[in-house]
Write a protein that holds these residues in place. Structure first.
Motif, short mmCIF file in Angstrom:
data_model
loop_
_atom_site.label_atom_id
_atom_site.label_comp_id
_atom_site.label_asym_id
_atom_site.label_seq_id
_atom_site.Cartn_x
_atom_site.Cartn_y
_atom_site.Cartn_z
N LEU A 171 46.04 27.94 49.18
CA LEU A 171 46.97 28.46 48.54
C LEU A 171 46.39 28.73 46.97
CD1 LEU A 171 50.00 29.69 49.04
CD2 LEU A 171 50.67 27.27 47.69
N PHE A 172 45.73 27.79 46.40
CA PHE A 172 45.28 27.91 45.12
C PHE A 172 44.39 29.10 44.97
CE2 PHE A 172 41.90 26.65 42.25
CZ PHE A 172 42.72 25.75 41.24
N PHE A 173 43.42 29.47 46.11
CA PHE A 173 42.53 30.52 45.90
C PHE A 173 43.55 31.94 45.51
CE2 PHE A 173 40.12 34.01 47.65
CZ PHE A 173 38.91 33.79 46.99
N LEU A 175 46.62 32.11 44.64
CA LEU A 175 47.29 32.01 43.60
C LEU A 175 46.48 32.64 42.47
CD1 LEU A 175 49.45 28.73 43.59
CD2 LEU A 175 50.03 31.06 44.24
N ALA A 176 45.25 32.14 42.45
CA ALA A 176 44.25 32.43 41.40
C ALA A 176 43.92 34.14 41.32
CB ALA A 176 42.94 31.60 41.35
N VAL A 177 43.51 34.52 42.79
CA VAL A 177 43.18 35.86 42.79
C VAL A 177 44.16 36.79 42.64
CG1 VAL A 177 42.14 37.58 44.54
CG2 VAL A 177 41.54 35.14 44.43
N GLY A 179 46.49 36.46 40.34
CA GLY A 179 46.64 36.54 39.04
C GLY A 179 45.72 37.54 38.40
N LEU A 180 44.57 37.63 39.22
CA LEU A 180 43.45 38.56 38.74
C LEU A 180 43.72 40.02 39.15
CD1 LEU A 180 40.48 38.02 37.67
CD2 LEU A 180 39.87 38.24 39.85
N ARG A 182 46.13 43.36 39.86
CA ARG A 182 47.36 43.92 39.56
C ARG A 182 48.40 44.03 40.69
NH1 ARG A 182 46.90 48.10 34.70
NH2 ARG A 182 46.13 46.66 33.03
N ILE A 183 49.27 43.34 40.78
CA ILE A 183 50.14 43.57 42.17
C ILE A 183 51.01 44.46 42.12
CG2 ILE A 183 51.64 42.35 43.64
CD1 ILE A 183 50.82 39.63 42.19
N SER A 184 50.56 45.99 42.58
CA SER A 184 51.42 46.88 42.59
C SER A 184 51.52 47.51 43.65
CB SER A 184 51.15 48.06 41.37
OG SER A 184 49.88 48.32 41.45
N GLY A 266 57.20 34.15 44.69
CA GLY A 266 57.19 35.27 43.97
C GLY A 266 56.15 36.05 43.56
N LEU A 267 55.18 35.93 44.52
CA LEU A 267 53.81 36.28 44.49
C LEU A 267 53.78 37.57 45.55
CD1 LEU A 267 51.95 33.13 43.93
CD2 LEU A 267 52.29 35.01 42.27
N GLY A 268 54.79 37.88 46.12
CA GLY A 268 54.49 38.93 47.10
C GLY A 268 54.33 40.30 46.75
N ALA A 269 54.69 41.28 47.56
CA ALA A 269 54.64 42.88 47.37
C ALA A 269 55.55 42.88 46.20
CB ALA A 269 54.92 43.63 48.38
N ILE B 26 37.21 32.00 38.84
CA ILE B 26 38.30 32.69 39.20
C ILE B 26 39.53 32.50 38.12
CG2 ILE B 26 40.36 32.70 40.57
CD1 ILE B 26 38.51 32.14 42.86
N ALA B 30 40.50 35.67 35.40
CA ALA B 30 41.78 36.47 35.48
C ALA B 30 42.19 36.70 34.14
CB ALA B 30 42.69 35.13 36.24
N PRO B 31 43.04 37.81 34.20
CA PRO B 31 43.53 38.35 32.94
C PRO B 31 44.62 37.24 32.48
CG PRO B 31 44.37 39.73 34.56
CD PRO B 31 43.37 38.72 35.26
N VAL C 434 56.58 49.64 40.51
CA VAL C 434 56.77 48.56 39.75
C VAL C 434 55.75 47.61 39.98
CG1 VAL C 434 58.17 46.29 39.82
CG2 VAL C 434 59.38 48.37 40.58
N GLU C 435 55.27 47.00 38.67
CA GLU C 435 53.92 46.32 38.70
C GLU C 435 54.51 44.66 38.32
OE1 GLU C 435 50.92 47.21 36.28
OE2 GLU C 435 49.76 45.36 36.48
N LYS C 436 54.04 43.83 39.17
CA LYS C 436 54.48 42.53 38.82
C LYS C 436 53.34 41.81 38.20
CE LYS C 436 55.80 40.49 42.96
NZ LYS C 436 56.48 39.59 43.87
#
Lengths: 325, 325, 567
Positions: A171-173, A175-177, A179-180, A182-184, A266-269, B26, B30-31, C434-436
């Protein structure tokens, strides 16, 4: 007696998985904001939810039903992203609204139909599950094959890398990645799950290749002067495929679980993607005052049923492919 | 034996370096910025160059990454985890607050899971046709497919009136006498412990059952039965001892899993443990905290893998540690 | 088994629902009063003779990183309120009785003199004040506090940026002279009421790791006792306080982040003051059912408008948003009524103004732009945006109208807007992705102008707000003008406002600025957030204000006392 029952359970699981895949593929036909077909102002529109014709822009099935000459509605007459869909004007409380005749499984906090979102969520879960496992298998086959075939130094390095990946909290990995990147889109999720979950498969492949390497036909291939790559790809890896298939089935289940857990955190699509985990996040906000049990019960059942079916299928495959079990 | 131990310990070094390097890379690549100021107050304008520079210099954030990693490594050798970039407290202090909560949770749930799993597994193997066995194994199987966070949310939804919602102690519990305090904590532990232990329970009991089934089919068990040794004694003295092997290995491997993998449960039940601490540290780019937690998790995992291997050797005299393991 | 288990769960659920009425069979079905629905305190709260004693428990939604109000990482809006006024004191305070004007009232300063050019403040300090550690308060402490703020290497930028070129000198033990080079209408308030005074002795050492960051020492009516990480702050009454002593013995500030948990604890009666109630919860307890009796009879509700407005910002460096007509059209596409009804529960107040709602700085004549997709389409067409190629997406000069919205990770409410906007825009042919991003990146991205559209809220604990750093074109870099708003008219007004010291005159300018900004629509203005709180009915002497609650005045009606008769 035992064996036949296992088979039956396996077959049931297979059907369940097939049903899920079909749901995912046909999600647009099962739940959409526009009908399957409609005749409006002398023109017939087929599958307007896919073609998006200009005259139907901004329309809903409910509105069209009044205006159209005839209409063929989708089984669930709501799109997954249609907000405050039914009777928003007459409701005296804000959403989430409980199950009723309009929304069989209720709506979420933006008044979107839960059933429609579950149907489209199947697509997300399955996409993430299958793609990330495909990546896992690719990495696993490559690294496991190399480690098993060459042994010694290569094996030592790859084993160490595998160990690092196992030791590293998943999970740690993730989460970190996340963050790196862009989740779009769904893509980062797939990548991250793929890059963390390959270790089991790599270890399996390595063991299998080690076992096969000593067998006569490989020695014979070598004697024939076949190249290493050819031996590995044409002879060794295909033989390792059946345990990999079993492991991959379980891995799909676990990837789907990870995806939903990440959405829950809160880290999903990104929105408006319908995802099972995202509905559960909302459920956590609506435990009491006001409570919305339907947000927790139905998506949870979807996840559990999917995981159960995939695990069963894995067991059945194992029984089928591995005579020892 | 000693040589084996030394070799294993030496092998840990590259693994440890790999993990920490990976985490370091990592989290730093990360930004995002640890000096993220509050968004709510309009007065938090752009940072002043001097103060930001001083902050970066004080924490060595202006140095090239390899140098930063070297400095971190040097400090870690003296168990100096540094200070948090967010609240400037000693990281060790923060860990000392979070670790006991997580450990309590992990140990209690691990203990309970194994305490129940072994008899359930033995019973399942010894009495394969009993109704109790069927019921237990089916329900465990179903539970196993349910994601932990869903079960947690559902438990709060259904039993939220009976059990406390948050934390591991009530407000003002510190003033209670010791038995009252223990009772209070136990009451708080019920739901989170259930969520953390049922997956372990499901896996381990299946494992025990499988191992027992295998053991019961062995010649020596049949021989013991033939000699007229009571069934009870056959099961517990002969078969069980030999089936505990894989269970012991799993015990070793599940400890780090419980420590690292509880962010979801901690989040749902509002327990300020390591999972939540890590989650928050990652999202705030609090590098020293992230590194400390990762180091700890990696160490615990590596040591428990080693212990599991050693125990494996002790439990089964056929495996002599020291030879190729 | 599976089905039975779920059935049992569902039964248990329905049982839960029926159970509550059954628990209170004798409780009468209560109808909440109109004042309760509106969130106004009844008059008896401010009546009666105060008595000392009791513990006052407050729920707050976040745990601060530290209690040093001056530190950049510890300034969060709510945080200041926990310590300033109770533990720490400022030289002067906002007079809570003068809402919505909020004049200054002496606190640690006995009096002050402002020179005619507004550059020099001569401050006479109160004598006989002691810090909680026994040290005497004097000009050295004021100077040390300001020196800490002004030291460029300290992380005190958010407060230091209010004081360019400030010098502070202690002329004698109880007199301080503060001089600036450039006058500013906010200086008086910023110098006197925004800076809590720390003891000089506690400011020695590394600013980031000062002991007072976690264990504050002030002059206030309460002294700090303990901070249990993740749980609570505890204060005790300061019996050596220089002014009228506080009434309650003890204040406990409990950190309960999770809203569901907070509501549960609140329902159990664990808080005397419940803060930041979610709109959905606020509305759900209004039904006059026995299940809501705990709230309707047990608590008074407080609905008080904060100096906070939320907005959707359009990055004007992007070609589509550079045209004010486009921004106006986007405002017309914002489904304000839907959001008000279904998300805000009609609790947030739609606004057009960047200033405090009840103040004289907002122009009531400004007409809000309503939801009007037809007009929006026409406006977009006049700006050249039309679906020329028939692909369902508007385009201009061959470029499609397609952009990305940066979802706000800080606010559940603002993040809910994304799917709504997406849907509305799609209807007229605008594609929005949308970008999170996580919290550590969000503001950084805004500051770097690396976004198309984003939403945020601006908050201020003071009545007066200088909008310079948000709207002036010079503040695109280094300031908070994230959307790169650039208007000659606004720039001129903003500069003029800074130099206008007469309140009436300045308010006139501010109203003009309000008009100009709303006309230009750099933001789609959303709402003012209300402060939704509740107090137990036995709490007395409390009333809401921009400066939060005055804990000195709070007292608790003893449990067996008869309620004070209301004349």
């Amino acid at each position: 007696m035992r064996r036949s029952r296992l088979k039956l359970r396996g077959r049931l699981a297979l059907w369940a998985v097939i049903a899920l895949v079909l749901t995912a593929i046909a999600a647009d036909l099962l739940a959409a904001d526009l009908p399957l077909a409609v005749r409006l102002d002398g023109r017939t529109h087929w599958l307007p939810m896919l073609t998006r014709p200009v005259p139907l822009r901004g329309a809903t099935q409910q509105a069209l039903a009044v205006r159209a000459e005839w209409i063929w509605r989708t089984p669930v007459p709501w799109g997954p992203n249609q907000t405050f869909a039914a009777n928003a004007a007459v409701r005296d409380t804000p959403p989430p609204w409980g199950p009723d005749g309009n929304h069989w499984l209720g709506t979420d906090e933006l008044g979107r139909d839960v059933l429609a979102r579950l149907i489209h969520g199947a697509r997300v879960s399955l996409t993430v599950g299958l793609l990330s496992v495909a990546l896992c298998v690719a990495i696993g086959l490559l690294l496991g094959g190399l480690a098993g075939y060459y042994g010694r130094g290569v094996d030592a390095v790859i084993s160490r890398v595998t160990e690092i990946m196992i030791t590293f909290p998943t999970l740690f990995f993730v989460l970190a990645v996340l963050g790196l990147l862009r989740i779009s889109s769904l893509f980062p999720l797939v990548l991250v799950i793929g890059f963390t979950r390959w270790t089991d498969i790599a270890r399996l492949v390595r063991a299998e290749v080690l076992k096969l390497k000593g067998l006569d036909f490989i020695t014979a291939s070598r004697a024939l002067g076949l190249s290493d790559a050819r031996i590995l790809v044409r002879h060794l890896l295909p033989n390792a495929l059946s345990p990999v298939l079993v492991a991959a089935t379980f891995a799909v289940a676990s990837a789907i679980l990870i995806e939903s857990a990440l959405s829950f955190l809160g880290l999903g699509a990104p929105p408006p993607t319908a995802s099972w985990g995202e509905l559960l996040t909302q459920a956590h906000r609506y435990l009491t005052h006001p409570g919305a049990w339907w947000l927790a019960v139905f998506p949870g059942m979807c996840i559990a049923a999917t995981v159960l079916a995939l695990n069963e299928l894995g067991e059945a495959l194992r029984a089928l492919l591995d005579p020892r079990a | 034996m000693r040589r084996y131990l030394v070799r294993r310990l030496v092998q840990m070094v590259p693994t440890f370096l790999g993990i920490t390097l990976l985490t370091f890379a990592i989290s730093h690549l990360a930004p995002g910025d640890p000096l993220q100021l509050d968004t709510e107050s309009a007065s938090a304008a752009g940072g002043s160059a001097a103060a930001t520079a001083a902050f970066r210099e004080a924490h060595g954030l202006n140095l090239p990454l390899p140098v930063q990693y070297g400095r971190w490594l040097k400090k870690i050798l003296t168990f100096d985890f540094g200070r948090s970039l967010q609240d400037h407290r000693l990281v060790s202090e923060k860990l000392a607050e979070a670790l006991p909560q997580t450990l309590l949770l992990a140990l209690v749930s691990l203990f309970l899971a194994y305490l129940l799993a072994i008899p359930i597994g033995v019973h399942a193997a010894a009495r394969p046709h009993s109704v109790l066995r069927r019921g237990l194994s089916v329900s465990l199987y179903l539970l196993y497919a349910m994601p932990t966070f869903w079960v947690a949310v559902m438990l709060l939804l259904v039993l939220g009136d009976l059990f406390p919602f948050q934390g591991l102690a009530s407000e003002g519990a510190a003033s209670l006498p010791l038995p009252g305090r223990i009772l209070d904590t136990a009451w708080h532990l019920v739901l989170p412990v259930f969520c953390l232990s049922y997956p372990t329970l499901a896996v381990v009991s299946r494992q025990v059952r499988a191992a027992m089934q295998e053991a019961l089919a062995q010649d020596y068990v049949r021989a013991a039965r033939a000699r007229g040794i009571p069934e009870r004694s056959v099961i517990f003295r002969h078969a069980l001892r030999n089936s505990l092997l894989p269970v012991v290995t799993m015990l070793g491997m599940s400890l780090p899993h419980l420590i690292g993998g509880s962010v979801v449960v901690e989040r749902v039940f509002g327990i300020n443990g390591m999972g939540l601490l890590a989650f928050e540290a990652i999202s705030l780019r609090d590098y020293p905290v992230v590194m400390a937690i990762c180091t700890l998790a990696a160490l615990v995992t590596m040591v428990s893998v080693l212990i599991a291997d050693l125990l494996y050797g002790l439990a089964d005299p056929r495996i002599r540690v020291g030879e190729e393991a | 088994m599976n089905r039975r288990l779920l059935l049992a769960l569902l039964l248990a659920l329905t049982a839960c629902k029926d159970k509550k009425p059954a628990q209170l069979p004798t409780a009468p079905a209560l109808k909440p009063s109109l004042a309760w629905i509106k969130g106004e305190l009844p008059p008896e709260v401010l009546q009666g003779t105060p008595v000392s004693g009791g513990t006052f428990t407050v729920r707050v939604p976040t745990e601060p990183l530290g209690l040093n109000r001056l530190h950049d990482q510890q300034v969060e809006g709510m945080m200041a309120r926990y310590t300033v006024g109770s533990i720490y004191e400022t030289l002067a305070e906002l007079d809570r009785q003068t809402h919505p004007r909020y004049t200054l009232k002496p606190l640690l300063a006995e009096s002050w003199e402002e020179s005619a050019d507004h550059l020099t403040f001569t401050i006479k300090l109160r004598k006989g004040v002691k810090f909680h550690n026994g040290e005497k308060f004097g000009s050295k402490d004021v100077k040390a506090t300001f020196d800490a703020i002004l030291l460029p290497t300290n992380l005190t930028n958010s407060i230091r940026s209010n004081f360019p070129e400030l010098t502070v000198t202690a002329t004698d033990e109880y007199t301080v002279v503060m001089t600036t080079k450039k006058a500013h209408f906010m200086h008086r308030n910023n110098l006197l009421s925004a800076v809590p005074i720390f003891p000089a002795s506690a400011l020695k050492g590394d600013f980031n790791t000062l002991p007072i960051n976690r264990a504050p020492i002030g002059t206030g009516p309460f002294r700090f006792v303990s901070w249990e990480t993740g749980k609570s702050l505890t204060y005790l009454r300061n019996d050596e306080y220089w002014g009228p002593k506080a009434y309650v013995d003890k204040v406990v500030i409990r950190f309960v982040k999770d809203e569901t948990v907070a509501t549960q604890l609140w329902e159990r009666g664990e808080f005397d003051l419940m803060t930041r109630i979610q709109p959905s919860v606020w509305r759900s307890i209004e039904a006059p059912t026995p299940g809501n009796a705990w709230a309707i009879t047990g608590y008074h509700r407080i609905n008080f408008v904060e100096n906070y407005y939320s907005w959707i910002g359009w990055n004007q460096e992007r070609p589509f948003f550079a045209d004010p007509r486009v921004r106006r059209a986007l405002a017309m596409l914002y489904p304000g009524e839907k959001v008000a009804k279904n998300i805000d529960m009609d609790l947030e107040l739609p606004t057009t103004c960047p200033y405090y709602r009840p103040s004289a700085s907002c122009d009531p004549q400004v007409k809000p732009i309503g939801y009007d997709p037809t007009a929006a389409i026409a406006l977009l067409r006049s700006a050249g945006w039309e679906d020329h190629n028939g692909d369902g997406v508007l385009d201009k000069d061959g470029a499609p109208f397609k952009f990305t919205f940066l979802a706000n990770p800080h606010s559940v409410k603002l993040s809910k807007l994304a799917p709504l906007l997406q849907e509305e825009f799609k209807k007229v042919g605008i594609e929005m992705d949308v970008e999170k991003v996580d919290a550590a990146q969000y503001v950084g991205r805004l500051r770097a102008h690396s976004f198309d559209a984003a939403s945020l809220g601006w908050n201020n604990n003071d009545l007066n707000t200088d909008q310079f750093q948000v709207y002036h074109s010079s503040q695109k870099t280094g300031g908070s003008n994230f959307v790169s708003y650039d208007s000659k008219a606004a720039d001129a007004l903003l500069e003029q406002i800074r130099d206008t010291f007469d309140d009436e005159e300045r308010h006139a300018l501010e109203r003009k600025l309000h008009q100009v900004i709303y006309e230009d629509q750099p933001y789609t203005f959303l709402t003012n957030r209300p402060q939704l709180d509740a107090i137990k009915t036995h709490v007395r002497g409390i009333h809401p204000s921009l400066a939060w609650y005055d804990l000195r005045k709070v007292w608790l009606l003893p449990p067996n006392a008869t309620p004070v008769a209301v004349p």
